[in-house]
Scaffold this motif. Structure first.
Motif: not given
Length: 293
Positions: A108, A153, A187, A189, A219, A222, A258
């Motif tokens: 982030w 994440v 995102w 992860t 990637d 969401v 987020l």
């Protein structure tokens, strides 16, 4: 190696503890109380009950270790103070020794960026803007081999705060999960066990130093992740939300991180340390794995 570990009962730290022990390292876990001491003791680690703000005690434990890994975080407004206290002890204990110190960070800090590398400019939202000055300070310490894994994440084994947040998403009148924002943001992860494997490799490699971006390279959006979370949660599906709904639900600071659109291939970790993520994706974990009810 004898490794001093903070956060050994937390989500990421417990995976690091397992990884280190499975590869022959001896771990002293710095814990808050006897309950946590019993938990790490049952897993074969030595426990040291200590307040991380107790600088003489923490410095002594760090000085007696071959390397130090810091994953502990209260996850609230005191996080910067805790990291500062740990870094104070690290510099006092390890400066000039050449020993390794690893401190977790998160993607982030780079803000919106679809192709993050270690050379990307920091563009940290308010929630994580405190991280870089503390990291730069310890990276500049003399005679310490500092590694800062900057993690996507983390998920896996049914745990992690962000997967839990998605599973507990509000639902519309039809029972669908409401996405964070439109769901079009990506995102980065990483499975916690793959992240732990990077920590161990970086600890063992004398050449590893500086920032390393860590994520599995998938990637997903969401929308894709929340649709999969709906399967795990027994919901019929997932529907787009809005930035305003996310901010109302989570507050401005948390919603802002987020809603970031991020991506990375983690090329440096792969090329320099031969790190290869091997665990299922977060989407697969929701659809078929540890989060299924």
């Amino acid at each position: 190696m004898h490794v001093a570990l903070t956060g050994g009962t937390g989500f990421v730290g417990s995976h690091v503890l397992t990884e280190l022990q499975e590869h022959g390292h001896e771990v002293t876990a710095l814990v808050r109380d006897e309950t946590q001491a019993d938990r790490v003791g049952a897993r074969g680690a030595k426990a040291a009950v200590v307040d991380l703000y107790d600088r003489p005690a923490v410095t002594s434990l760090f000085r007696n270790a071959d390397g130090v890994i810091h994953t502990a975080s209260p996850g609230d407004a005191t996080s910067a103070d805790l990291d500062t206290a740990v870094v104070d002890a690290v510099i006092e204990a390890l400066e000039g020794t050449g020993k390794a110190y690893l401190q977790i960070s998160g993607l982030w800090v780079f803000g919106d960026n679809p192709s993050i590398t270690e050379e990307s400019p920091f563009n940290a939202p308010a929630m994580v803007a405190w991280k870089e000055p503390i990291e730069r300070r310890v990276l500049g310490a003399k005679g310490i081999r500092v590694v800062v894994p900057v993690s996507g994440v983390a998920y896996g084994d049914g745990g992690g705060g962000i997967p839990g947040l998605l599973l507990g998403s509000p639902r519309d009148d039809a029972g669908n999960l409401v996405m964070l924002g439109t769901g079009q943001q990506h995102w980065s992860t990483v499975h916690a066990a793959d992240l732990a494997a990077f920590f161990r490799r970086a600890l063992e490699s004398d050449s590893a130093r500086g920032y390393y971006v860590i994520a599995n390279g998938l990637d997903s959006t969401v929308a894709e992740i929340t649709q999969a979370a709906a399967v795990a949660a027994g919901a019929p599906g997932a529907v787009p939300g809005s930035s305003d709904e996310a901010r109302a639900r989570l507050g401005d600071y948390f919603a802002e991180v987020l809603l970031l659109d991020q991506g990375t291939k983690a090329a440096k970790a792969r090329s320099e340390l031969d790190w290869t993520p091997s665990h299922p994706s977060l989407v697969d974990e929701f659809l078929h794995g540890s989060y299924r009810h």
